[in-house]
Scaffold this motif. Structure first.
Motif, PDB file in Angstrom:
ATOM      1  N   CYS A   1      -3.422  12.125  -4.492  1.00  0.00           N
ATOM      2  CA  CYS A   1      -2.157  11.557  -5.020  1.00  0.00           C
ATOM      3  C   CYS A   1      -1.551  10.602  -4.259  1.00  0.00           C
ATOM      4  CB  CYS A   1      -1.189  12.686  -5.727  1.00  0.00           C
ATOM      5  SG  CYS A   1      -0.326  13.530  -4.345  1.00  0.00           S
ATOM      6  N   ASP A   2      -0.609   9.808  -4.871  1.00  0.00           N
ATOM      7  CA  ASP A   2       0.159   8.947  -3.997  1.00  0.00           C
ATOM      8  C   ASP A   2       1.422   9.828  -3.312  1.00  0.00           C
ATOM      9  OD1 ASP A   2      -1.314   6.801  -4.576  1.00  0.00           O
ATOM     10  OD2 ASP A   2       0.051   6.127  -6.103  1.00  0.00           O
ATOM     11  N   ARG A   3       1.690   9.459  -2.066  1.00  0.00           N
ATOM     12  CA  ARG A   3       2.807  10.340  -1.444  1.00  0.00           C
ATOM     13  C   ARG A   3       4.245  10.020  -2.207  1.00  0.00           C
ATOM     14  NH1 ARG A   3       6.795  12.504  -0.288  1.00  0.00           N
ATOM     15  NH2 ARG A   3       7.493  12.820   1.634  1.00  0.00           N
ATOM     16  N   ASP A   4       4.362   9.106  -2.933  1.00  0.00           N
ATOM     17  CA  ASP A   4       5.597   8.843  -3.586  1.00  0.00           C
ATOM     18  C   ASP A   4       5.769   9.637  -4.954  1.00  0.00           C
ATOM     19  OD1 ASP A   4       4.070   7.231  -4.981  1.00  0.00           O
ATOM     20  OD2 ASP A   4       5.100   5.290  -4.743  1.00  0.00           O
ATOM     21  N   ARG A   5       4.638  10.328  -5.115  1.00  0.00           N
ATOM     22  CA  ARG A   5       4.612  10.995  -6.399  1.00  0.00           C
ATOM     23  C   ARG A   5       5.255  12.390  -6.199  1.00  0.00           C
ATOM     24  NH1 ARG A   5       3.926   8.794 -10.993  1.00  0.00           N
ATOM     25  NH2 ARG A   5       2.353  10.152 -11.906  1.00  0.00           N
ATOM     26  N   LEU A   6       5.332  12.909  -4.731  1.00  0.00           N
ATOM     27  CA  LEU A   6       5.961  14.141  -4.361  1.00  0.00           C
ATOM     28  C   LEU A   6       7.595  14.000  -4.287  1.00  0.00           C
ATOM     29  CD1 LEU A   6       3.239  15.052  -1.799  1.00  0.00           C
ATOM     30  CD2 LEU A   6       3.436  15.800  -4.112  1.00  0.00           C
ATOM     31  N   THR A   7       8.043  15.064  -4.934  1.00  0.00           N
ATOM     32  CA  THR A   7       9.536  15.402  -4.914  1.00  0.00           C
ATOM     33  C   THR A   7       9.934  16.394  -3.941  1.00  0.00           C
ATOM     34  OG1 THR A   7       9.763  14.425  -6.926  1.00  0.00           O
ATOM     35  CG2 THR A   7      11.557  15.857  -6.071  1.00  0.00           C
ATOM     36  N   PRO A   8      10.599  16.327  -2.851  1.00  0.00           N
ATOM     37  CA  PRO A   8      10.946  17.486  -1.979  1.00  0.00           C
ATOM     38  C   PRO A   8      11.322  18.877  -2.715  1.00  0.00           C
ATOM     39  CG  PRO A   8      11.634  15.432  -1.103  1.00  0.00           C
ATOM     40  CD  PRO A   8      11.261  15.088  -2.068  1.00  0.00           C
ATOM     41  N   GLY A   9      10.476  19.768  -2.704  1.00  0.00           N
ATOM     42  CA  GLY A   9      10.962  21.087  -3.424  1.00  0.00           C
ATOM     43  C   GLY A   9      10.188  21.362  -4.690  1.00  0.00           C
TER      44      GLY A   9
ATOM     45  N   ALA B   1       0.681  -1.264  -0.021  1.00  0.00           N
ATOM     46  CA  ALA B   1      -0.002  -0.039  -0.069  1.00  0.00           C
ATOM     47  C   ALA B   1       0.810   1.238  -0.192  1.00  0.00           C
ATOM     48  CB  ALA B   1      -0.991  -0.016   1.385  1.00  0.00           C
ATOM     49  N   THR B   2       0.390   2.256  -0.848  1.00  0.00           N
ATOM     50  CA  THR B   2       1.110   3.391  -0.919  1.00  0.00           C
ATOM     51  C   THR B   2       0.325   4.577  -0.256  1.00  0.00           C
ATOM     52  OG1 THR B   2       1.983   3.075  -2.976  1.00  0.00           O
ATOM     53  CG2 THR B   2       2.013   5.193  -2.354  1.00  0.00           C
ATOM     54  N   ALA B   3       1.085   5.304   0.678  1.00  0.00           N
ATOM     55  CA  ALA B   3       0.270   6.251   1.453  1.00  0.00           C
ATOM     56  C   ALA B   3      -0.260   7.387   0.256  1.00  0.00           C
ATOM     57  CB  ALA B   3       1.102   7.043   2.443  1.00  0.00           C
ATOM     58  N   ARG B   4      -1.578   7.759   0.735  1.00  0.00           N
ATOM     59  CA  ARG B   4      -2.212   8.667   0.205  1.00  0.00           C
ATOM     60  C   ARG B   4      -2.088  10.088   0.585  1.00  0.00           C
ATOM     61  NH1 ARG B   4      -3.321   7.845  -5.081  1.00  0.00           N
ATOM     62  NH2 ARG B   4      -5.481   8.723  -4.922  1.00  0.00           N
ATOM     63  N   VAL B   5      -2.002  11.310  -0.217  1.00  0.00           N
ATOM     64  CA  VAL B   5      -2.017  12.505   0.121  1.00  0.00           C
ATOM     65  C   VAL B   5      -3.489  12.830   0.101  1.00  0.00           C
ATOM     66  CG1 VAL B   5      -1.339  14.920  -0.090  1.00  0.00           C
ATOM     67  CG2 VAL B   5       0.363  12.939  -0.361  1.00  0.00           C
ATOM     68  N   GLU B   6      -4.090  13.382   1.245  1.00  0.00           N
ATOM     69  CA  GLU B   6      -5.436  13.657   1.317  1.00  0.00           C
ATOM     70  C   GLU B   6      -5.740  15.190   1.727  1.00  0.00           C
ATOM     71  OE1 GLU B   6      -7.054  11.027   4.061  1.00  0.00           O
ATOM     72  OE2 GLU B   6      -7.511   9.252   2.679  1.00  0.00           O
ATOM     73  N   LEU B   7      -6.604  15.725   1.169  1.00  0.00           N
ATOM     74  CA  LEU B   7      -7.020  17.316   1.413  1.00  0.00           C
ATOM     75  C   LEU B   7      -8.395  17.197   2.091  1.00  0.00           C
ATOM     76  CD1 LEU B   7      -5.590  19.396  -1.639  1.00  0.00           C
ATOM     77  CD2 LEU B   7      -4.530  18.688   0.172  1.00  0.00           C
ATOM     78  N   GLN B   8      -8.523  18.174   2.761  1.00  0.00           N
ATOM     79  CA  GLN B   8      -9.921  18.297   3.394  1.00  0.00           C
ATOM     80  C   GLN B   8     -10.827  19.379   2.516  1.00  0.00           C
ATOM     81  OE1 GLN B   8     -10.173  20.068   7.642  1.00  0.00           O
ATOM     82  NE2 GLN B   8     -11.790  18.421   8.059  1.00  0.00           N
ATOM     83  N   THR B   9     -11.624  18.745   2.264  1.00  0.00           N
ATOM     84  CA  THR B   9     -12.968  19.620   1.620  1.00  0.00           C
ATOM     85  C   THR B   9     -14.011  19.610   2.180  1.00  0.00           C
ATOM     86  OG1 THR B   9     -13.824  17.810   0.406  1.00  0.00           O
ATOM     87  CG2 THR B   9     -11.840  18.567  -0.605  1.00  0.00           C
ATOM     88  N   PRO B  10     -15.113  20.618   1.744  1.00  0.00           N
ATOM     89  CA  PRO B  10     -16.250  20.601   2.633  1.00  0.00           C
ATOM     90  C   PRO B  10     -16.929  19.261   2.695  1.00  0.00           C
ATOM     91  CG  PRO B  10     -16.256  22.389   1.269  1.00  0.00           C
ATOM     92  CD  PRO B  10     -15.054  21.757   0.755  1.00  0.00           C
TER      93      PRO B  10
END
Length: 115
Positions: free
Chosen positions: A22-30, A6-15
């Motif tokens: 997106c998957d956490r591993d899709r983010l590159t620092p910076g 399982a890949t950690a998922r980035v979640e945003l709070q909406t109404p």
């Protein structure tokens, strides 16, 4: 037999609640990733070198272009992490949304978490 991790998922709070963007591993620092939210708006999601997640509106209020996800991260001498717009270079604090170059301007900040 194949093992699926399982890949950690980035979640945003909406109404409507938390939305996986997106998957956490899709983010590159910076660097940022543009995501489309259920209401049709866009957010720019970032992680810094310490692994802290940030999410702000992707629209540059000075030009109207949806480009903040293409901006580069930096930090002030006081430690405020910001994204610099790739167009006119205004800097936006990723925690507050305040424009560091024009305090009268701000962008929306989204609550973000790993799900």
């Amino acid at each position: 037999m194949t093992t699926v991790t399982a890949t950690a998922r980035v979640e945003l709070q909406t109404p409507e609640g938390w939305v996986a963007v997106c998957d956490r591993d899709r983010l590159t620092p910076g660097r940022g990733v543009a995501v489309l939210l259920p209401d049709g708006s866009q957010a720019a999601v970032f992680t810094d070198r310490q692994g802290t997640l940030y999410a702000v509106a992707n629209r540059d209020p000075f030009t109207g272009a949806y480009v903040l996800s293409r901006g580069l991260l930096g930090s002030t001498a006081e430690g405020r992490v910001y994204v610099a717009s790739p167009l006119l270079k205004q800097r936006f604090d990723l925690s507050t949304g305040e424009c560091l170059d024009d305090p009268a301007v701000a962008i929306a900040v989204h609550t973000v978490r790993l799900g």
